[in-house]
Motif scaffolding. Structure first.
Motif, PDB file in Angstrom:
ATOM      1  N   LYS A 497       0.813  -1.226   0.000  1.00  0.00           N
ATOM      2  CA  LYS A 497       0.000   0.000   0.000  1.00  0.00           C
ATOM      3  C   LYS A 497       0.841   1.268   0.000  1.00  0.00           C
ATOM      4  O   LYS A 497       0.301   2.375   0.102  1.00  0.00           O
ATOM      5  N   LYS A 498       2.138   1.084  -0.047  1.00  0.00           N
ATOM      6  CA  LYS A 498       3.086   2.200  -0.197  1.00  0.00           C
ATOM      7  C   LYS A 498       3.001   3.230   0.927  1.00  0.00           C
ATOM      8  O   LYS A 498       2.909   4.419   0.691  1.00  0.00           O
ATOM      9  N   PHE A 499       2.972   2.758   2.154  1.00  0.00           N
ATOM     10  CA  PHE A 499       3.045   3.719   3.261  1.00  0.00           C
ATOM     11  C   PHE A 499       4.254   3.400   4.135  1.00  0.00           C
ATOM     12  O   PHE A 499       4.883   2.355   3.989  1.00  0.00           O
ATOM     13  N   ASN A 500       4.601   4.327   4.996  1.00  0.00           N
ATOM     14  CA  ASN A 500       5.737   4.125   5.904  1.00  0.00           C
ATOM     15  C   ASN A 500       5.221   3.684   7.265  1.00  0.00           C
ATOM     16  O   ASN A 500       4.075   3.966   7.610  1.00  0.00           O
ATOM     17  N   VAL A 501       6.084   3.020   7.995  1.00  0.00           N
ATOM     18  CA  VAL A 501       5.654   2.449   9.276  1.00  0.00           C
ATOM     19  C   VAL A 501       6.612   2.862  10.383  1.00  0.00           C
ATOM     20  O   VAL A 501       7.823   2.913  10.181  1.00  0.00           O
ATOM     21  N   THR A 502       6.050   3.149  11.548  1.00  0.00           N
ATOM     22  CA  THR A 502       6.886   3.333  12.740  1.00  0.00           C
ATOM     23  C   THR A 502       6.330   2.405  13.811  1.00  0.00           C
ATOM     24  O   THR A 502       5.162   2.532  14.187  1.00  0.00           O
ATOM     25  N   PHE A 503       7.161   1.462  14.252  1.00  0.00           N
ATOM     26  CA  PHE A 503       6.707   0.538  15.296  1.00  0.00           C
ATOM     27  C   PHE A 503       6.948   1.172  16.659  1.00  0.00           C
ATOM     28  O   PHE A 503       7.980   1.805  16.882  1.00  0.00           O
ATOM     29  N   GLN A 504       5.999   0.998  17.552  1.00  0.00           N
ATOM     30  CA  GLN A 504       6.241   1.434  18.928  1.00  0.00           C
ATOM     31  C   GLN A 504       5.636   0.399  19.872  1.00  0.00           C
ATOM     32  O   GLN A 504       4.566  -0.152  19.603  1.00  0.00           O
ATOM     33  N   LEU A 505       6.368   0.142  20.972  1.00  0.00           N
ATOM     34  CA  LEU A 505       5.875  -0.851  21.928  1.00  0.00           C
ATOM     35  C   LEU A 505       4.823  -0.224  22.816  1.00  0.00           C
ATOM     36  O   LEU A 505       4.979   0.924  23.251  1.00  0.00           O
ATOM     37  N   VAL A 506       3.754  -0.954  23.054  1.00  0.00           N
ATOM     38  CA  VAL A 506       2.690  -0.421  23.909  1.00  0.00           C
ATOM     39  C   VAL A 506       3.253  -0.212  25.323  1.00  0.00           C
ATOM     40  O   VAL A 506       3.985  -1.055  25.845  1.00  0.00           O
ATOM     41  N   ALA A 507       2.897   0.941  25.899  1.00  0.00           N
ATOM     42  CA  ALA A 507       3.544   1.344  27.152  1.00  0.00           C
ATOM     43  C   ALA A 507       3.317   0.329  28.277  1.00  0.00           C
ATOM     44  O   ALA A 507       4.260  -0.051  28.983  1.00  0.00           O
ATOM     45  N   ASP A 508       2.093  -0.138  28.445  1.00  0.00           N
ATOM     46  CA  ASP A 508       1.819  -1.031  29.585  1.00  0.00           C
ATOM     47  C   ASP A 508       1.984  -2.507  29.226  1.00  0.00           C
ATOM     48  O   ASP A 508       1.717  -3.382  30.061  1.00  0.00           O
ATOM     49  N   GLY A 509       2.358  -2.800  28.017  1.00  0.00           N
ATOM     50  CA  GLY A 509       2.616  -4.183  27.614  1.00  0.00           C
ATOM     51  C   GLY A 509       1.352  -5.010  27.409  1.00  0.00           C
ATOM     52  O   GLY A 509       1.433  -6.165  27.010  1.00  0.00           O
ATOM     53  N   ALA A 510       0.185  -4.415  27.667  1.00  0.00           N
ATOM     54  CA  ALA A 510      -1.062  -5.201  27.560  1.00  0.00           C
ATOM     55  C   ALA A 510      -1.615  -5.122  26.138  1.00  0.00           C
ATOM     56  O   ALA A 510      -1.373  -4.156  25.433  1.00  0.00           O
ATOM     57  N   TYR A 511      -2.360  -6.159  25.778  1.00  0.00           N
ATOM     58  CA  TYR A 511      -2.966  -6.163  24.450  1.00  0.00           C
ATOM     59  C   TYR A 511      -4.233  -5.302  24.441  1.00  0.00           C
ATOM     60  O   TYR A 511      -4.502  -4.603  23.503  1.00  0.00           O
ATOM     61  N   GLY A 512      -5.000  -5.455  25.498  1.00  0.00           N
ATOM     62  CA  GLY A 512      -6.236  -4.680  25.586  1.00  0.00           C
ATOM     63  C   GLY A 512      -7.344  -5.452  26.243  1.00  0.00           C
ATOM     64  O   GLY A 512      -7.826  -6.441  25.699  1.00  0.00           O
ATOM     65  N   SER A 513      -7.680  -5.003  27.446  1.00  0.00           N
ATOM     66  CA  SER A 513      -8.843  -5.593  28.122  1.00  0.00           C
ATOM     67  C   SER A 513      -9.529  -4.472  28.904  1.00  0.00           C
ATOM     68  O   SER A 513      -8.934  -3.447  29.200  1.00  0.00           O
ATOM     69  N   LYS A 514     -10.795  -4.727  29.192  1.00  0.00           N
ATOM     70  CA  LYS A 514     -11.606  -3.692  29.840  1.00  0.00           C
ATOM     71  C   LYS A 514     -11.591  -3.903  31.344  1.00  0.00           C
ATOM     72  O   LYS A 514     -11.729  -5.044  31.795  1.00  0.00           O
ATOM     73  N   ASN A 515     -11.453  -2.829  32.102  1.00  0.00           N
ATOM     74  CA  ASN A 515     -11.543  -2.991  33.558  1.00  0.00           C
ATOM     75  C   ASN A 515     -13.008  -2.831  34.008  1.00  0.00           C
ATOM     76  O   ASN A 515     -13.900  -2.646  33.181  1.00  0.00           O
TER      77      ASN A 515
END
Ligand code: GLU
Length: 936
Positions: A497-515
């Motif tokens: 798709k001809k775009f550029n990428v910047t990877f960044q690690l998620v700050a809290d290391g979690a994938y995603g869950s609801k509290n």
């Protein structure tokens, strides 16, 4: 009232036309009333008059003179004086003003003196004064347009940002719609022109769709401030109600990639309109009137002024054909109204909706101002009056309904396109609603262009082999820090798709869950806050996550399974020789052995041929003997079963059948045993104490857990299946906790626990681990079925493009290739390859050898039948021989056979003969000799 005016006007018009004498004055004055801010309207008025004068086909014998007066909004006394002064000079119509306060004032004076009052301003009133006509679309029509466009855009939850209470009149249709969940906020400034606090509040609420209903003057300020606080990203969509959005300088907002939709009554780029504006510029230059550049742009209201003057001139020309029109002074103090006002206003309404019949009254004039015929009115059956010769002005079709409201006008739907300019994407009409002309391909092309060369921020978390820190002796920077399946996958998509990428690690290391408060953490949080454009890792698509963010097409399918320590090799058992057969087969075999032995014993007693002379040297034996005593039968059967034979052999047909069947049984059983024993002795058996989730649920010795907060954790937590519920209770009550921070930690724990801990993990990750950790193995099948996908912020414009790229990579085998690379090759893949696993050796059960038992049973039945035949045959022979009755002989034979203690049978001499003629064969004995009966 209106329709009465209309009807009463129609008849005199016809009569007037018949008696027509044209007599318009040489100069016709029209009044233009303006506020101090209405400079552009003044210019539009001035050049509209000039355009009419230039076009000699409209008012051929007369010249229009535009008289301009300026009114201040807050001085009604002076305003009245000025308007009355204008009327005293004799005007045929009054145009403007734009301000509501003064407009109402002017309107009431015009109404009294019956002078047409032509307006082009936003007016929410539901009725029009008799002598008033307004070219501006009524707010109710605009409200319908907003409603229709937002429905087509699929908006549900949005903020309506409005400036004054009049906006709410326009917004009524949006507020009433059940499918919409609008949040209404009035634009309030804490400091002059500072709307940031309110905009920040909207940002915090994470609402991405906004309806902006503010004046064209304030609009750039609001949009600029929205851009400053990050409320104008590609995830935001604005709907601008102002019909003059084209006037806004897009410089400050165009780089955010925000979607902006707006409606336009005019086409600001049409050649006609550009020509009019050029006429303004040259005209003003001619008179050395210098205006700022901004003023030389066409607004909707200015275009309406232009159209209004054109409409007036045509109506006046038509009135002139029917009547002698004189224009004289009118006095506010007097009670004499203008006699032609009524006709003129009706001509204006009528002209714009007259029938196209050439013979109708009055005949249509040949106008260079574009006129066309349109016989098809959408949705309604056109009445004669509705089939109109239509005038197209700068604002499109100029037509009024009976109430004097603008009708059948068309609005263009415009959007800011990828080149950051406004582009027409559809139209709206009152009867047809919103109609988008852009097709699917154009839309996806537009997204691709938007993506091109953009830098997409990808949030990810460390999980092998999806995203890992690159192994290198020197410190790496940027995207080089990461490697893995997901990193490669995103780079492949970016290449496509001809775009550029910047990877960044998620700050809290979690994938995603609801509290408990419903707040998301991890990568989902980052996507919701628009801190990242994409989230990728072993990110399971779940219902809850799908509701919060968008997911692309899945790139991998998997299910929950168990990873467990491989059991140690078992020491061979002392009694492993018994393993080839299951216990029930052994029991059946023992039963068969006893059964067949007893059967042989009974049949041997019944069979005459089994009774033989004990000493072959005795020619005339007194007694016959049977070699098949019960112990002999048992010996015979075991001897033949173990392939050793016995020193006795059956001679009767029935006993031979039993023996034959037993030998067959022996053959099959011994062969099966030998074959299976070989497998048992050569293959090492490693029995795991569990074979699946059911086994785990049943026991308490082996602890088990999953990654805390992950989708596996969620699966057990939410499950309604009894086994999994039980497992969840065991897991959540276990102390210390059985949940781990990551899959890696879980795998380590399994490895160290030596069989005391099993880890519930996704099959794809298990596959990766068992390739490298030879002490671990997967247990059982999959407990569910799900997929990994790339997460994107809700309503992301890129979801479709990313999905199509994933499909392409799936189809061309790239994803398969990447999986092979990261699972089997890189980072120690293939370490635990041991060639094909030996086939599992299992003891033979009844299912495997049951048939042999059936054959033995069937053979035994046949043998019993044959034995009975032999028995009856012998009894009949004896009866014939002794001349006794058959039944008596039979009973005798049965009685002897059943006296199991007797193993010797006395030989019966035939009556009248000393000895049998032939004693050699037992057949002769059995045929010629009977027995004397039991020894008594
Ligand atoms: N793939 C899971 C997730 O997206 C994490 C691993 C697991 O729960 O087994 O949350």
């Amino acid at each position: 009232m209106k329709s009465n005016v209309w009807n009463t006007a129609a008849l005199p018009l016809v009569l007037l036309y018949v008696l027509h004498v044209s007599a318009l004055p040489d100069t016709i004055t029209i009044g233009g009333i303006f506020g101090s801010q209405d400079e552009r309207q003044k210019i539009a008025f001035r050049y509209a008059v000039e355009a009419v004068n230039r076009d000699r086909s409209i008012l051929s014998g007369s010249r229009l003179i535009g008289e301009e007066i300026e009114l201040s909004n807050d001085d009604s006394f002076h305003a009245s004086k000025k308007v009355c002064g204008l009327l005293r000079r004799g005007v045929a119509a009054i145009f403007g003003p734009q301000s509501e306060d003064t407009a109402n004032h002017v309107q009431s004076i015009c109404d009294t003196l019956e002078v047409p009052h032509i307006e082009m301003r936003w007016d929410y009133k539901l009725t029009r004064a008799d002598y008033s006509i307004n070219l501006y679309p009524h707010p109710s029509s605009l409200g319908k347009a907003y409603h229709s466009v937002l429905l087509t855009l699929g908006w549900k939850k949005f903020v309506i940002l409005y400036e004054d209470n009049e906006s709410l009149v326009r917004m009524q249709d949006l507020l009433k719609e059940r499918d919409f969940l609008p949040i209404v906020r009035q634009l309030q400034e804490t400091q002059p022109n500072d709307y940031r606090p309110l905009l920040k509040e909207i940002k915090r609420a994470q609402i991405t769709n906004l309806v902006i209903d503010v004046s064209a003057e304030k609009l750039p300020i609001v949009l600029r401030q929205a851009a400053q606080i990050g409320l104008m990203t590609e995830y935001h969509h604005y709907f601008i109600t102002s019909l003059d959005f084209h006037l806004i300088d897009l410089e400050d907002i165009k780089y955010g990639g925000t979607n902006i939709s707006a409606l336009q009554l005019i086409n600001p780029w049409s050649p006609e309109l550009l020509q009019v504006v050029e006429g303004w510029r040259l005209g003003e230059l001619r008179f050395s009137r210098l205006h700022p550049q901004e003023l030389m742009k066409m607004t909707t209201e200015a275009a309406l002024m232009y159209d209004a003057v054109q409409l007036f001139a045509r109506a006046l020309a038509n009135l002139d054909r029917a009547n002698t029109v004189d224009i004289g002074p009118l006095y506010c103090e007097g009670d004499k109204p203008w006699q032609h006002g009524n006709s003129l206003i009706n001509f204006m309404k009528w002209y714009s909706s007259r029938p196209p019949n050439e013979n109708s009254y009055p005949p249509p004039i040949n106008t260079p101002y574009r006129t066309s015929y349109n016989y098809s009115m959408p949705r309604r059956n056109p009445s004669v009056m509705e089939i109109a010769a239509q005038i197209f002005g700068l604002t499109g079709l100029i037509k009024f309904d009976a109430q004097g409201f603008r009708t059948e006008f068309q609005l263009n739907i415009v959007e800011m396109d990828q080149k950051e300019t406004l582009k027409k994407v559809g139209t709206w009409t009152l009867y047809g609603g919103a109609n988008y002309t852009r097709n699917q391909v154009e839309e996806s092309d537009a997204v691709d262009t938007k993506l091109m060369n953009k830098t997409i921020i990808v949030t990810t978390a460390l999980a092998s082999p999806y995203t890992m820190l690159a192994e290198n002796s020197t410190a790496l920077l940027g995207n080089d820090r990461f490697e893995g399946f997901c990193v490669d996958l995103v780079l492949e998509i970016a290449k496509l798709k001809k775009f550029n990428v910047t990877f960044q690690l998620v700050a809290d290391g979690a994938y995603g869950s609801k509290n408990e408060e419903g707040e998301w953490n991890g990568m989902i949080r980052e996507l919701l806050d628009h801190r990242a454009d994409m989230g990728i890792v072993d990110f399971t698509i779940t219902f809850e996550r799908e509701e919060a963010v968008d997911f692309s097409m899945p790139f991998m399918n998997l299910g929950i399974s168990i990873i467990y320590k491989k059991p140690q090799k078992k020491a061979p058992s002392l009694f492993s020789f018994a393993s080839p057969f299951s216990l029930d087969v052994w029991i059946y075999m023992a039963t068969a052995y006893l059964g067949v032995s007893v059967l042989l014993f009974i049949l041997a007693r019944m069979a005459p041929d089994e009774w033989d002379c004990p000493y072959p040297c005795i020619e005339e034996p007194e007694e016959l003997e049977n070699s098949f005593t019960l112990p002999d039968c048992l010996w015979f059967m075991i001897g033949t079963f173990l392939c050793q034979g016995a020193d006795i052999a059956p001679r009767a047909v029935s006993t031979r059948i039993v023996a034959g069947i037993w030998w067959f049984f022996t053959l099959i059983m011994i062969s099966s045993y030998t074959a299976n024993l070989a497998a048992f002795l050569t293959v090492e058996r490693m029995d795991a104490p569990i074979t699946g989730a059911e086994d785990l649920a049943k026991q308490t010795k082996i602890k088990y857990g999953s990654k805390a907060g992950g989708s596996t954790y969620g699966f057990f937590k939410e499950s309604n299946i009894e086994t999994y519920k039980k497992m969840w209770t065991a897991m959540s009550n276990a102390r210390p906790t059985v949940f781990t921070k990551s899959n890696d930690e879980g795998v380590q724990r399994v490895s160290k626990a030596n069989g005391a801990y099993a880890f519930l993990m996704e099959s794809s990750s298990i596959e990766y681990e068992v390739e490298r950790r030879c002490d671990l193995m997967p247990i059982g099948g999959l407990l569910d079925s799900k997929s990994y996908g790339i997460a994107l912020p809700p309503k992301s414009p890129y979801t479709g493009a990313i999905s199509s790229a994933i499909l392409r990579l799936k189809e061309n085998g790239k994803i398969h290739e990447l999986k092979k690379k990261w699972w089997k090759e890189k980072r120690g893949g293939g370490r635990c390859k041991t060639g094909p696993a030996p086939p599992p050796s299992a003891e033979l059960g009844l299912a495997n050898v049951g048939g042999v038992f059936v054959v033995v049973t069937a053979g035994s039945v046949i043998a019993v039948f044959v034995a009975c035949c032999e028995f009856f045959w012998k009894a009949r022979k004896l009866a014939t021989y002794e001349g006794a009755s058959f039944s008596k002989e039979l009973m005798e034979e049965i009685r002897f056979s059943l006296s199991f203690g007797e193993n010797e049978k006395p030989v019966r001499k035939s009556p009248g003969s000393a000895r049998p003629t032939d004693t050699d064969s037992s057949t002769i004995y059995s045929q010629s000799y009977g027995y004397t009966g039991s020894k008594k």
